[in-house]
Design a protein around this motif. Sequence first.
Motif, PDB file in Angstrom:
ATOM      1  N   ALA A  50      26.641 -53.492  12.441  1.00 30.04           N
ATOM      2  CA  ALA A  50      27.649 -53.228  11.626  1.00 30.04           C
ATOM      3  C   ALA A  50      25.916 -53.938  10.613  1.00 30.04           C
ATOM      4  O   ALA A  50      26.089 -53.329   9.037  1.00 30.04           O
ATOM      5  CB  ALA A  50      28.059 -54.769  11.300  1.00 30.04           C
ATOM      6  N   THR A  51      25.295 -54.774  10.692  1.00 31.49           N
ATOM      7  CA  THR A  51      24.217 -55.362   9.575  1.00 31.49           C
ATOM      8  C   THR A  51      22.849 -53.973   9.662  1.00 31.49           C
ATOM      9  O   THR A  51      22.898 -54.149   8.320  1.00 31.49           O
ATOM     10  CB  THR A  51      23.070 -56.777  10.496  1.00 31.49           C
ATOM     11  OG1 THR A  51      24.528 -57.039  10.652  1.00 31.49           O
ATOM     12  CG2 THR A  51      22.158 -56.957   9.485  1.00 31.49           C
ATOM     13  N   VAL A  52      23.056 -52.999  10.451  1.00 29.81           N
ATOM     14  CA  VAL A  52      21.951 -52.177  10.000  1.00 29.81           C
ATOM     15  C   VAL A  52      22.765 -50.782   9.020  1.00 29.81           C
ATOM     16  O   VAL A  52      22.170 -50.409   8.660  1.00 29.81           O
ATOM     17  CB  VAL A  52      21.816 -51.621  11.284  1.00 29.81           C
ATOM     18  CG1 VAL A  52      21.069 -50.365  11.611  1.00 29.81           C
ATOM     19  CG2 VAL A  52      20.774 -52.328  12.627  1.00 29.81           C
ATOM     20  N   VAL A  83      30.071 -41.857   6.804  1.00 31.95           N
ATOM     21  CA  VAL A  83      31.064 -41.165   7.421  1.00 31.95           C
ATOM     22  C   VAL A  83      31.241 -41.707   8.654  1.00 31.95           C
ATOM     23  O   VAL A  83      31.831 -41.312   9.744  1.00 31.95           O
ATOM     24  CB  VAL A  83      30.957 -39.473   7.315  1.00 31.95           C
ATOM     25  CG1 VAL A  83      32.101 -38.589   8.699  1.00 31.95           C
ATOM     26  CG2 VAL A  83      31.208 -38.722   6.150  1.00 31.95           C
ATOM     27  N   ILE A  84      29.197 -41.436   9.427  1.00 32.76           N
ATOM     28  CA  ILE A  84      29.835 -42.179  10.260  1.00 32.76           C
ATOM     29  C   ILE A  84      30.587 -44.082  11.029  1.00 32.76           C
ATOM     30  O   ILE A  84      31.314 -44.253  11.431  1.00 32.76           O
ATOM     31  CB  ILE A  84      28.206 -42.194  11.960  1.00 32.76           C
ATOM     32  CG1 ILE A  84      28.492 -40.715  11.636  1.00 32.76           C
ATOM     33  CG2 ILE A  84      28.405 -43.071  13.131  1.00 32.76           C
ATOM     34  CD1 ILE A  84      26.778 -40.483  12.043  1.00 32.76           C
ATOM     35  N   ARG A  85      30.394 -44.813  10.084  1.00 33.06           N
ATOM     36  CA  ARG A  85      30.338 -45.564   9.552  1.00 33.06           C
ATOM     37  C   ARG A  85      31.888 -45.759   9.464  1.00 33.06           C
ATOM     38  O   ARG A  85      33.043 -46.435  10.200  1.00 33.06           O
ATOM     39  CB  ARG A  85      29.849 -46.033   8.412  1.00 33.06           C
ATOM     40  CG  ARG A  85      30.700 -47.510   8.134  1.00 33.06           C
ATOM     41  CD  ARG A  85      30.016 -48.510   7.080  1.00 33.06           C
ATOM     42  NE  ARG A  85      30.650 -47.543   6.271  1.00 33.06           N
ATOM     43  CZ  ARG A  85      31.518 -48.834   5.832  1.00 33.06           C
ATOM     44  NH1 ARG A  85      32.698 -49.280   6.579  1.00 33.06           N
ATOM     45  NH2 ARG A  85      33.075 -47.769   4.504  1.00 33.06           N
ATOM     46  N   ARG A  86      32.848 -44.817   8.632  1.00 33.70           N
ATOM     47  CA  ARG A  86      33.836 -45.244   8.308  1.00 33.70           C
ATOM     48  C   ARG A  86      34.431 -44.088  10.200  1.00 33.70           C
ATOM     49  O   ARG A  86      36.065 -44.905  10.383  1.00 33.70           O
ATOM     50  CB  ARG A  86      34.283 -43.487   7.493  1.00 33.70           C
ATOM     51  CG  ARG A  86      34.203 -44.621   6.414  1.00 33.70           C
ATOM     52  CD  ARG A  86      34.593 -43.748   4.636  1.00 33.70           C
ATOM     53  NE  ARG A  86      34.144 -43.900   3.592  1.00 33.70           N
ATOM     54  CZ  ARG A  86      35.026 -44.936   3.715  1.00 33.70           C
ATOM     55  NH1 ARG A  86      36.301 -45.376   3.847  1.00 33.70           N
ATOM     56  NH2 ARG A  86      35.027 -44.698   2.014  1.00 33.70           N
ATOM     57  N   VAL A  87      34.255 -43.717  11.090  1.00 34.87           N
ATOM     58  CA  VAL A  87      34.636 -42.737  11.970  1.00 34.87           C
ATOM     59  C   VAL A  87      34.478 -44.577  12.862  1.00 34.87           C
ATOM     60  O   VAL A  87      35.335 -44.679  14.074  1.00 34.87           O
ATOM     61  CB  VAL A  87      34.241 -41.520  12.601  1.00 34.87           C
ATOM     62  CG1 VAL A  87      34.848 -41.726  14.292  1.00 34.87           C
ATOM     63  CG2 VAL A  87      34.354 -41.012  11.714  1.00 34.87           C
ATOM     64  N   SER A 139      19.141 -45.378  11.611  1.00 27.69           N
ATOM     65  CA  SER A 139      19.734 -46.361  12.234  1.00 27.69           C
ATOM     66  C   SER A 139      20.925 -45.869  12.504  1.00 27.69           C
ATOM     67  O   SER A 139      21.996 -46.525  13.063  1.00 27.69           O
ATOM     68  CB  SER A 139      20.011 -46.689  10.958  1.00 27.69           C
ATOM     69  OG  SER A 139      20.362 -45.845   9.682  1.00 27.69           O
ATOM     70  N   ILE A 140      21.182 -44.407  12.168  1.00 28.16           N
ATOM     71  CA  ILE A 140      22.339 -43.955  12.250  1.00 28.16           C
ATOM     72  C   ILE A 140      22.201 -43.660  14.231  1.00 28.16           C
ATOM     73  O   ILE A 140      23.309 -44.193  15.250  1.00 28.16           O
ATOM     74  CB  ILE A 140      22.215 -42.311  12.242  1.00 28.16           C
ATOM     75  CG1 ILE A 140      22.965 -42.406  10.651  1.00 28.16           C
ATOM     76  CG2 ILE A 140      23.418 -41.637  12.873  1.00 28.16           C
ATOM     77  CD1 ILE A 140      22.943 -40.736  10.142  1.00 28.16           C
ATOM     78  N   CYS A 141      21.304 -43.517  14.429  1.00 29.90           N
ATOM     79  CA  CYS A 141      21.149 -43.288  16.541  1.00 29.90           C
ATOM     80  C   CYS A 141      21.855 -44.610  17.242  1.00 29.90           C
ATOM     81  O   CYS A 141      22.134 -44.763  17.552  1.00 29.90           O
ATOM     82  CB  CYS A 141      19.882 -42.878  16.930  1.00 29.90           C
ATOM     83  SG  CYS A 141      19.596 -42.562  18.863  1.00 29.90           S
ATOM     84  N   PHE A 142      20.635 -46.064  16.110  1.00 30.01           N
ATOM     85  CA  PHE A 142      20.562 -47.490  16.809  1.00 30.01           C
ATOM     86  C   PHE A 142      22.269 -47.635  16.430  1.00 30.01           C
ATOM     87  O   PHE A 142      22.796 -47.947  17.801  1.00 30.01           O
ATOM     88  CB  PHE A 142      20.589 -48.077  15.895  1.00 30.01           C
ATOM     89  CG  PHE A 142      20.273 -49.459  16.348  1.00 30.01           C
ATOM     90  CD1 PHE A 142      19.949 -50.237  17.482  1.00 30.01           C
ATOM     91  CD2 PHE A 142      21.308 -50.985  15.585  1.00 30.01           C
ATOM     92  CE1 PHE A 142      20.011 -51.527  17.836  1.00 30.01           C
ATOM     93  CE2 PHE A 142      21.516 -51.340  15.946  1.00 30.01           C
ATOM     94  CZ  PHE A 142      20.950 -52.074  16.952  1.00 30.01           C
ATOM     95  N   VAL A 143      22.997 -47.423  15.313  1.00 30.37           N
ATOM     96  CA  VAL A 143      24.279 -47.636  15.438  1.00 30.37           C
ATOM     97  C   VAL A 143      25.400 -47.254  16.537  1.00 30.37           C
ATOM     98  O   VAL A 143      26.594 -47.612  17.195  1.00 30.37           O
ATOM     99  CB  VAL A 143      24.964 -47.083  14.092  1.00 30.37           C
ATOM    100  CG1 VAL A 143      26.276 -47.081  14.123  1.00 30.37           C
ATOM    101  CG2 VAL A 143      24.428 -48.487  12.401  1.00 30.37           C
ATOM    102  N   ILE A 144      24.938 -45.822  16.782  1.00 29.19           N
ATOM    103  CA  ILE A 144      25.153 -44.869  17.745  1.00 29.19           C
ATOM    104  C   ILE A 144      25.858 -45.462  18.916  1.00 29.19           C
ATOM    105  O   ILE A 144      26.200 -45.685  19.974  1.00 29.19           O
ATOM    106  CB  ILE A 144      25.403 -43.529  17.441  1.00 29.19           C
ATOM    107  CG1 ILE A 144      26.193 -43.857  16.262  1.00 29.19           C
ATOM    108  CG2 ILE A 144      26.208 -42.708  19.008  1.00 29.19           C
ATOM    109  CD1 ILE A 144      25.829 -41.883  16.161  1.00 29.19           C
ATOM    110  N   THR A 145      24.581 -45.786  19.193  1.00 28.53           N
ATOM    111  CA  THR A 145      23.965 -45.693  20.671  1.00 28.53           C
ATOM    112  C   THR A 145      24.275 -47.835  21.221  1.00 28.53           C
ATOM    113  O   THR A 145      24.205 -47.924  22.351  1.00 28.53           O
ATOM    114  CB  THR A 145      22.605 -46.153  20.574  1.00 28.53           C
ATOM    115  OG1 THR A 145      21.505 -46.600  20.154  1.00 28.53           O
ATOM    116  CG2 THR A 145      22.827 -44.546  21.763  1.00 28.53           C
TER     117      THR A 145
END
Length: 270
Positions: free
Chosen positions: A203-205, A128-132, A75-81
């Motif tokens: 945002a959903t992920v 943390v990544i979400r907030r950034v 999920s982190i990878c998807f959110v970033i890319t």
Amino acid sequence: MLGVIAFKLIATASVVIGVSVAVSKLGPRLGGIIAGTPIILGPGYFFMLQERSVEFIQSAALSTLHALVATLVFSICFVITAGRMRALASLGLATLCWIPSTLIFSFTPGGIWGAVFLYCLVLLAAEVIRRVLKLGQPVVIVRSGWFDLLLRGLLAGVLVSVATTVAARSGPLLSGVLVGFPVGLFTIGWTLHERYGSQVARATVIIAQKGMLSLVAFAVVVALTGGKFPPMIIFMAALVASLAVSAALFLSSQWLHRRSLDRATEAEVR
């Protein structure tokens, strides 16, 4: 064997589609709680509890916990890319991150509680990544179409049927990992990205990351109670634990939302 595989595929797909439809019909409160049910882990472990040994179940549940940690990495990878890449390209890269992450996490010490601690650490990193990235709530009301439901049901059915029959012959590691594959996040990320854009999909992920704690609760209960109670008691206890965590998360989010509205109202009055 083909008959058994087909039965498990159809049964799992029916459960996934049925629960997904129920979520959309029951309203936000009850639907939000039911949405946290282990609609893929549930059928997978229902079959494994009936067919496999205690040692197999406990090892598979630990492997599932490691797979859930890897799903956070997915999920982190998807959110970033996803903001820079097309849906399938981003999901493909996320899957490539999920596979080695699952294998690496399987070597971490500490057993069940070590896996839970690792999950909490990665979840903290995701927050943390979400907030950034400053990702908030989705701005559209999203409803799954029949294509989404059928695709999710089919993928879940294939994973569960393979994990509990063919893969089970290779040992609990592969079975536990397969039922932990993020089918839901994959289909949600794909369909939302294509229909509403990357911002809504990301945002959903992000929101789904905390909801996965209900799946962690399910796997922990299975691992801890395996061999101590009859299979159906174990399954029902894990399901209740999953629902309890889902309900707690939902009620907590509602309370925080009301609190933020109250603060905004007070600020306007002043």
